[in-house]
Design a protein around this motif. Structure first.
Motif, short mmCIF file in Angstrom:
data_model
loop_
_atom_site.label_atom_id
_atom_site.label_comp_id
_atom_site.label_asym_id
_atom_site.label_seq_id
_atom_site.Cartn_x
_atom_site.Cartn_y
_atom_site.Cartn_z
N LEU A 65 29.25 7.41 21.96
CA LEU A 65 28.96 8.47 21.61
C LEU A 65 28.77 9.40 20.42
N THR A 66 30.14 9.91 20.74
CA THR A 66 31.12 10.57 20.21
C THR A 66 32.05 10.16 19.11
N SER A 67 32.80 8.74 19.08
CA SER A 67 32.94 8.19 17.95
C SER A 67 33.30 8.76 17.24
N GLY A 68 32.80 8.84 16.26
CA GLY A 68 33.19 9.98 14.57
C GLY A 68 32.26 8.58 13.97
N ARG A 69 32.32 7.22 14.60
CA ARG A 69 31.56 6.63 13.22
C ARG A 69 30.23 5.95 13.55
N PRO A 70 28.89 6.31 12.98
CA PRO A 70 28.04 6.69 12.42
C PRO A 70 27.47 5.12 13.47
N SER A 71 27.54 3.98 12.69
CA SER A 71 26.96 2.93 13.46
C SER A 71 27.75 2.13 14.56
N VAL A 72 28.26 3.05 15.22
CA VAL A 72 29.33 2.63 17.01
C VAL A 72 28.35 3.68 17.86
N GLU A 73 28.27 5.03 17.47
CA GLU A 73 27.18 5.81 17.83
C GLU A 73 26.05 5.04 18.23
N VAL A 74 25.31 5.01 17.02
CA VAL A 74 24.34 3.83 17.42
C VAL A 74 24.15 2.86 17.93
N ARG A 75 25.03 2.28 17.79
CA ARG A 75 25.33 1.00 19.16
C ARG A 75 25.10 1.48 20.47
N ALA A 76 25.36 2.79 20.45
CA ALA A 76 26.51 3.12 21.89
C ALA A 76 24.78 3.57 22.79
N ALA A 77 24.22 4.66 21.19
CA ALA A 77 23.01 5.02 21.87
C ALA A 77 21.40 3.87 22.22
N SER A 78 21.59 3.11 21.62
CA SER A 78 20.61 2.49 21.87
C SER A 78 20.63 1.27 22.79
N GLU A 79 22.06 0.91 23.20
CA GLU A 79 22.20 0.40 24.42
C GLU A 79 22.29 0.90 25.28
N ILE A 80 22.63 2.34 25.36
CA ILE A 80 22.17 3.09 27.21
C ILE A 80 20.66 3.04 26.94
N LEU A 81 19.93 3.21 25.71
CA LEU A 81 17.92 3.38 25.58
C LEU A 81 17.81 2.15 26.12
N SER A 82 18.27 0.76 25.79
CA SER A 82 17.97 -0.45 25.91
C SER A 82 18.36 -0.55 27.79
N GLN A 83 19.29 -0.41 27.81
CA GLN A 83 19.24 -0.58 29.26
C GLN A 83 18.52 0.85 30.35
#
Length: 125
Positions: free
Chosen positions: A80-98
Motif C-alpha cells: 500500500l505504501t510501496s511508492g509505485r502507484p500501480s502496485v499501491e492501487v492493486r494492493a488496495a483493490s485486493e484488500i477491499l475486494s477480499q
C-alpha cells in the motif's frame, strides 16, 4: 489376497487417485487395471473412503493457506505504501475486494443459520 493386503491395495489406490492426473495413471501406479479401479470407484464403500481422503487433503491444503494469511496481509499492507502507484492501487483493490467477499460470506452464513434454526422450529411437534 488377504484382507489386510486388499485393504492396503485400496489405500494405495486412493493415494494414487489423489496424486495422479488421470485414472489410468493412478491404476498403473498401483499395478492394477483401469477397469478394476473404475469398478472400485463404483463401490459405495470405496467411493466414500475416497471422498473422505479428498476432504482430508483439501482440509490440509486450506490449513496451509490459513497459515500464510498473516504474511499475505502483511505483503498487501506493505505494498500500500510501496511508492509505485500501480502496485499501491492493486494492493488496495485486493484488500477491499477480499474484505467485501468475507463480509458477503459472513452475512450468507448468518442467513443460513437463521434458516436452519427456523426450519428446526417448524419440525418440532
Amino acid at each position: 489376497m488377504t484382507a489386510a493386503g486388499k485393504f492396503r491395495k485400496r489405500e494405495f489406490a486412493i493415494a494414487a487417485l489423489l496424486e495422479k492426473a488421470t485414472l489410468a495413471e493412478a491404476a498403473a501406479s498401483v499395478g492394477m487395471g483401469e477397469r478394476t479401479l473404475r469398478r472400485w470407484l463404483s463401490d459405495p464403500q470405496f467411493a466414500a473412503e475416497y471422498r473422505a481422503a479428498q476432504r482430508q487433503a483439501i482440509d490440509l491444503a486450506i490449513a496451509g493457506l490459513k497459515q500464510a494469511t498473516g504474511e499475505a496481509v502483511a505483503t498487501l499492507r506493505r505494498n500500500l505504501t510501496s511508492g509505485r502507484p500501480s502496485v499501491e492501487v492493486r494492493a488496495a483493490s485486493e484488500i477491499l475486494s477480499q474484505t467485501a467477499r468475507w463480509q458477503e460470506l459472513d452475512e450468507l452464513a448468518e442467513r443460513v443459520k437463521a434458516l436452519e434454526e427456523s426450519e428446526r422450529g417448524r419440525s418440532v411437534p
